[in-house]
Design a protein around this motif. Structure first.
Motif, PDB file in Angstrom:
ATOM      1  N   THR A  53       0.802  -1.083  -0.147  1.00  0.00           N
ATOM      2  CA  THR A  53       0.018   0.513   0.054  1.00  0.00           C
ATOM      3  C   THR A  53       0.758   0.907   0.198  1.00  0.00           C
ATOM      4  O   THR A  53       1.050   1.833  -0.774  1.00  0.00           O
ATOM      5  N   TYR A  54       1.911   1.382   0.955  1.00  0.00           N
ATOM      6  CA  TYR A  54       2.898   2.051   0.986  1.00  0.00           C
ATOM      7  C   TYR A  54       3.951   1.509   1.936  1.00  0.00           C
ATOM      8  O   TYR A  54       4.361   1.046   2.871  1.00  0.00           O
ATOM      9  N   LYS A  55       5.085   1.952   0.700  1.00  0.00           N
ATOM     10  CA  LYS A  55       6.056   0.891   0.798  1.00  0.00           C
ATOM     11  C   LYS A  55       7.077   1.538   2.606  1.00  0.00           C
ATOM     12  O   LYS A  55       7.552   0.918   3.477  1.00  0.00           O
ATOM     13  N   ALA A  57       6.067   4.897   4.883  1.00  0.00           N
ATOM     14  CA  ALA A  57       5.295   6.546   5.276  1.00  0.00           C
ATOM     15  C   ALA A  57       5.155   7.338   6.274  1.00  0.00           C
ATOM     16  O   ALA A  57       6.131   6.427   7.492  1.00  0.00           O
ATOM     17  N   LEU A  93      -4.134  12.534   2.734  1.00  0.00           N
ATOM     18  CA  LEU A  93      -3.091  11.912   2.191  1.00  0.00           C
ATOM     19  C   LEU A  93      -2.382  13.241   2.120  1.00  0.00           C
ATOM     20  O   LEU A  93      -2.384  13.688   0.946  1.00  0.00           O
ATOM     21  N   ASP A  97       6.589  12.539  -0.876  1.00  0.00           N
ATOM     22  CA  ASP A  97       7.451  11.366  -0.706  1.00  0.00           C
ATOM     23  C   ASP A  97       8.586  11.608   0.686  1.00  0.00           C
ATOM     24  O   ASP A  97       9.422  11.917   0.315  1.00  0.00           O
ATOM     25  N   PRO A  98       8.333  10.799   1.230  1.00  0.00           N
ATOM     26  CA  PRO A  98       7.269   9.918   1.883  1.00  0.00           C
ATOM     27  C   PRO A  98       6.118  10.119   1.986  1.00  0.00           C
ATOM     28  O   PRO A  98       6.109  10.908   2.665  1.00  0.00           O
ATOM     29  N   PRO A  99       4.913   9.816   1.391  1.00  0.00           N
ATOM     30  CA  PRO A  99       3.342  10.335   1.731  1.00  0.00           C
ATOM     31  C   PRO A  99       3.142  10.298   3.108  1.00  0.00           C
ATOM     32  O   PRO A  99       3.950  10.009   4.240  1.00  0.00           O
TER      33      PRO A  99
END
Length: 110
Positions: A53-55, A57, A93, A97-99
């Motif tokens: 989903t997100y590497k 965050a 959101l 980067d990163p979210p």
């Protein structure tokens, strides 16, 4: 004889590769706390190699419900580096980067 051995070896490698991809795609996604930025912000990293989903965050815990494995509510200060968690995210959101994510529920895993 050499060609038969090579064909069997190639077939085994191919099956193992397909098995790895299948297992990684169906396993449950958990996150590891890799850094605590402030009191209510933590940095998380996914356990999935393929299609996470997100590497990585940044997760906001300010309004999140944090529970342990027994279902008891705990304080965000009880989360430490290296903890494995399962997080439910809000749809908001921050595009960077990163979210930047906002959690509504975080479950601390054993």
């Amino acid at each position: 004889m050499k060609k038969k051995v090579m064909k069997h070896l190639l077939a085994i490698i191919l099956v193992l590769g397909i098995l790895f991809v299948f297992v990684d795609l169906i396993k449950e996604e958990t996150f590891t706390i890799i850094e605590k930025d402030t009191d209510t912000f933590i940095w998380i990293e996914s356990n999935k190699l393929l299609n996470p989903t997100y590497k990585r965050a940044s997760l906001d815990l300010e309004n999140a419900r944090i529970i342990n494995a027994n279902g008891e509510q705990i304080d965000y200060r009880d989360l430490v580096l290296g903890n494995k968690i399962k997080a439910e995210f809000k749809s908001t959101l921050l595009h960077r980067d990163p979210p930047g994510l906002e959690a509504w529920e975080v479950k601390l895993l054993n």
